[in-house]
Write a protein that holds these residues in place. Structure first.
Motif, PDB file in Angstrom:
ATOM      1  N   HIS A   1      41.180  36.633  45.159  1.00  0.00           N
ATOM      2  CA  HIS A   1      39.903  37.326  45.003  1.00  0.00           C
ATOM      3  C   HIS A   1      39.919  38.506  45.961  1.00  0.00           C
ATOM      4  O   HIS A   1      40.113  38.347  47.152  1.00  0.00           O
ATOM      5  CB  HIS A   1      38.726  36.410  45.315  1.00  0.00           C
ATOM      6  N   GLU A   2      39.774  39.686  45.388  1.00  0.00           N
ATOM      7  CA  GLU A   2      39.869  40.938  46.160  1.00  0.00           C
ATOM      8  C   GLU A   2      41.191  41.013  46.915  1.00  0.00           C
ATOM      9  O   GLU A   2      41.248  41.432  48.071  1.00  0.00           O
ATOM     10  CB  GLU A   2      38.672  41.075  47.106  1.00  0.00           C
TER      11      GLU A   2
ATOM     12  N   THR B   1      35.850  33.442  38.860  1.00  0.00           N
ATOM     13  CA  THR B   1      35.721  34.783  39.440  1.00  0.00           C
ATOM     14  C   THR B   1      35.635  35.890  38.405  1.00  0.00           C
ATOM     15  O   THR B   1      35.186  36.996  38.715  1.00  0.00           O
ATOM     16  CB  THR B   1      36.934  35.092  40.347  1.00  0.00           C
TER      17      THR B   1
END
Length: 264
Positions: free
Chosen positions: A62-63, A226
């Protein structure tokens, strides 16, 4: 933590001792649950396991980082897998993104590692064709055991020299610029490293899968979604036929599933 598979008397005892959520397992119990295969009659053979985390919708990051989809139990298992390994194999991009540091010695595993003939901590082996790495980082300048750099025979000699000046040991594991995963496994085994662990990233894991040298996958499934366009746990070109793995064990804590699959 609860054992969901295989179901044994210990499964029931663990759940009863801690209620529905189970109790926290000791490091020794986790080490026993994730032990490498015993050596055969001809001595230890290399065994390469991968350790990755994924959300329910398949995101490995995530990111750009895996930490946001992890949890304390996942990090405990991460530490145990490192403590059991001779060497941790990781891709250069993951080293840059995750800010890799040298593996540390852990007092809880010191006696077991000594009895197994291992050093105080696993070596980190960085896979890189370009050797575009910051050799001033502690991973190269101050590891407890020398960091290895796996590269190809056509690697830039100046970058090879820079790695060696920093204290890294450069291991050639490919005829061209890139690394051949099968040759890398053989090279590491030749250095006495047979208990192998890769923590990715996705491109490296994809290469390992395509080469047919992944023996085991330890996959944490995070109870999260996500969306977005995050990478899967393995990237790169697909294999001709899907590789079949068999479920070996499954643990659960706080909705996270900790699975182990072995080559079928």
């Amino acid at each position: 933590m609860r054992r969901l598979f295989p179901v044994t008397d210990v499964t029931d005892e663990t759940a009863a001792a801690g209620g529905a959520a189970g109790r926290e397992w000791s490091l020794a119990e986790l080490a026993a649950a994730y032990a490498y295969p015993e050596p055969g009659t001809e001595g230890p053979a290399p065994w390469l396991r991968g350790n990755m985390v994924s959300t329910l919708d398949g995101a490995a990051q995530h990111e750009g980082r895996s930490q946001p989809i992890s949890c304390p139990a996942d990090m405990r298992i991460f530490g145990v897998l490192r403590a059991l390994a001779d060497v941790v194999v990781v891709g250069a991009e993951t080293v840059r993104q995750e800010g890799y540091r040298p593996a540390r010695a852990r007092a809880e595993f010191a006696a077991a590692r000594e009895a197994a003939g291992q050093g105080p901590a696993p070596a980190i082996a960085v896979v890189s064709a370009s050797l575009d790495l910051d050799f001033s980082l502690p991973l190269f300048t101050s590891p407890l055991v020398p960091t290895l750099v796996l590269t190809g025979a056509a690697a830039d000699p100046e970058r090879v020299a820079a790695a060696e000046r920093a204290g890294a040991r450069v291991v050639v594991a490919g005829e061209g610029a890139g690394v051949d995963p099968a040759r890398a496994v053989r090279a590491l085994a030749g250095l006495g490293h047979t208990r192998l662990l890769t923590e990715g990233g996705p491109r490296l894991l994809g290469q390992v899968i395509a080469a047919g040298v992944l023996d085991e996958l330890c996959l944490t499934v995070a109870p999260m979604v996500t969306a977005g366009d995050a990478q899967r746990i393995a990237g790169g070109p697909s294999v001709t036929l899907p590789r079949r793995f068999a479920l070996s064990s499954m643990l659960e804590e706080d909705g996270f599933l900790f699975t182990r699959y072995r080559r079928a």
